[in-house]
Design an enzyme around this catalytic site. Structure first.
Site, mmCIF file in Angstrom:
data_model
loop_
_atom_site.group_PDB
_atom_site.id
_atom_site.type_symbol
_atom_site.label_atom_id
_atom_site.label_comp_id
_atom_site.label_asym_id
_atom_site.label_seq_id
_atom_site.Cartn_x
_atom_site.Cartn_y
_atom_site.Cartn_z
ATOM 1 N N HIS A 11 2.715 -11.775 14.384
ATOM 2 C CA HIS A 11 3.649 -12.590 15.107
ATOM 3 C C HIS A 11 3.295 -13.980 15.436
ATOM 4 O O HIS A 11 4.100 -14.524 15.618
ATOM 5 C CB HIS A 11 3.581 -11.586 16.447
ATOM 6 C CG HIS A 11 4.853 -11.494 16.880
ATOM 7 N ND1 HIS A 11 5.793 -12.401 16.625
ATOM 8 C CD2 HIS A 11 5.509 -10.576 17.812
ATOM 9 C CE1 HIS A 11 7.016 -12.161 17.304
ATOM 10 N NE2 HIS A 11 6.773 -11.091 18.104
ATOM 11 N N THR B 47 0.811 -1.221 -0.193
ATOM 12 C CA THR B 47 -0.098 -0.052 -0.172
ATOM 13 C C THR B 47 0.904 1.189 -0.109
ATOM 14 O O THR B 47 1.869 1.335 0.798
ATOM 15 C CB THR B 47 -1.015 0.153 1.197
ATOM 16 O OG1 THR B 47 -1.857 1.059 1.145
ATOM 17 C CG2 THR B 47 -0.339 -0.087 2.533
#
Length: 405
Positions: A376, A324
């Protein structure tokens, strides 16, 4: 007479909202000419005419919903030039061609009270008629009732959340308006909230010196455009750099599926672009197999069709990683949100000249902050930092993109 039905517009989409009708009742159309906009939770599409003919009757009006396979209009095959002319005067009083659009609640109230949309002044977005516009019209039409109704003030301090509040008489400019969210905007909101609730998202940052890429674009940009018919932008460099980094750090080209980690051995890169109603993410399939020119052509095509609402639902599905670019809006830095089930997204930002140290000397260089958000649960900090540093190295020395070193 044939029915115009809602086609299958993509996996998992069972319902659409009817957007603007591009043809009115009695109007003729050519084969493949767009008749109506269909709004899904992924994109706005135009439904083309299956043959040349005349739109006889609209069964589903703007703002209403329809399921896949449901009829939304009746069509008559054949041009029949004389038919529309003969019908136009008879139908004109019933539907004065550009009839004001009305929200569903307002439309029901008008039908109950026998009110024509042409009588009501709409104050909604784009002149749409709101329920309160109809109520105001009814009050003005029957002046005796407003004076008999002083009891409503107690309920005014707590108006329903779905309707606009009336401004104070002494401050008429303090107006609020409630507009229903489009399916696309609702879906964006749901997905962004889901990211926060279902992922362990972290972001790591770095910065890249854009001098080498800018020099390449300056030296070869004109020749590139002449040969391929498209500008050499920054995005193709980043797509190439991301693909190479994903090959080296496969954890960022993966997803969690049940109790498994699925590693993708292909590279479908989503490119976030601003559409008419919000951010959409069309996907460049097999980006590792494309040239710079092919990547730039696809991005330009996506951007144009996002503006004109002509992206296909299947072009917005899948993707193994997303890029993006908030820099086109002037963003200097940000934390991009993941596009699930992907576990990584790279945020590009505005290029800004800043003082940096090179070989013990302070010099001015065009710098860009880079942000990598990652899940994560799959990606450890070491892999995330290594990935972002690799993208930085490839951008600062783009010759490596050709040599893959």
């Amino acid at each position: 007479m044939q029915e115009l039905k809602v086609p299958s517009v993509g996996e998992s989409i069972v319902e659409v909202e009817i957007g603007a009708w591009l043809k009115g009742e009695g109007e003729s159309f050519a084969q493949d000419e767009p008749l109506v906009e269909l709004i899904t939770d992924k994109a706005t599409l135009e439904l083309p005419a299956p043959f040349a003919g005349t739109l006889k009757q609209i069964l589903k009006k703007t703002g209403e919903t329809a399921r896949v396979g449901e009829a939304i209009a009746l069509l008559e095959e054949g041009r029949a030039e004389a038919a529309p002319k003969a019908q136009a005067p008879a139908e004109a009083p019933k539907e004065p061609s550009p009839e004001p659009l009305a929200m569903p609640a307002a439309e029901r109230l008008m039908q109950e009270k026998g009110v024509s949309p042409a009588e009501v002044q709409g104050t909604g977005l784009g002149g749409r008629i709101l329920k309160e516009d109809v109520m105001r019209h009814l009050e003005e039409r029957t002046p005796a009732k407003p004076q008999e109704a002083p009891p409503p003030p107690p309920s005014r301090p707590v108006p329903p959340p779905s309707t606009p509040t009336q401004p104070p008489a002494d401050k008429p400019w303090r107006v609020s308006e409630a507009v229903p969210m489009t399916p696309l905007r609702r879906r964006i909101a749901e997905r962004l909230l889901m990211v926060r609730q279902t992922t362990a998202m972290l972001t790591t940052f770095n910065e890249a010196d854009m001098s080498a890429v800018i020099a390449l674009r300056k030296e070869f940009g004109e020749a590139f455009q002449k040969k391929y018919g498209v500008k050499l932008g920054f995005m193709s460099f980043f797509v190439k750099a991301v693909v190479q980094a994903l090959k080296e750090i496969p954890e960022l080209n993966a997803e969690i599926r049940d109790n498994h980690i699925v590693y993708h051995r292909y590279y479908d890169i989503g490119i976030a672009v601003g559409g008419g109603e919000g951010l959409v993410v069309p996907v460049i399939r097999d980006a590792d197999r494309l040239s710079f020119a092919e990547i730039e052509r696809q991005i330009a095509d996506f951007a144009e069709r996002a503006r004109t609402k002509k992206l296909k639902p299947e072009e917005l599905m899948g993707g193994t990683f997303t890029i993006t670019n908030g820099g086109i809006y002037g963003s200097l830095n940000s934390t991009p949100l993941l596009n699930p089930p992907q576990v990584g997204i790279l945020g590009m930002h505005a290029i800004q000249e800043r003082p940096v140290v090179r070989d013990g000397q302070v010099v001015i260089r065009p710098m860009m902050y880079l942000a990598l958000s990652y899940d994560h649960r799959i990606v450890d900090g070491r892999e995330a930092v290594t990935f972002l540093r690799r993208v930085k190295e490839l951008i600062e020395n783009p010759a490596r993109l050709l040599l893959e070193v």
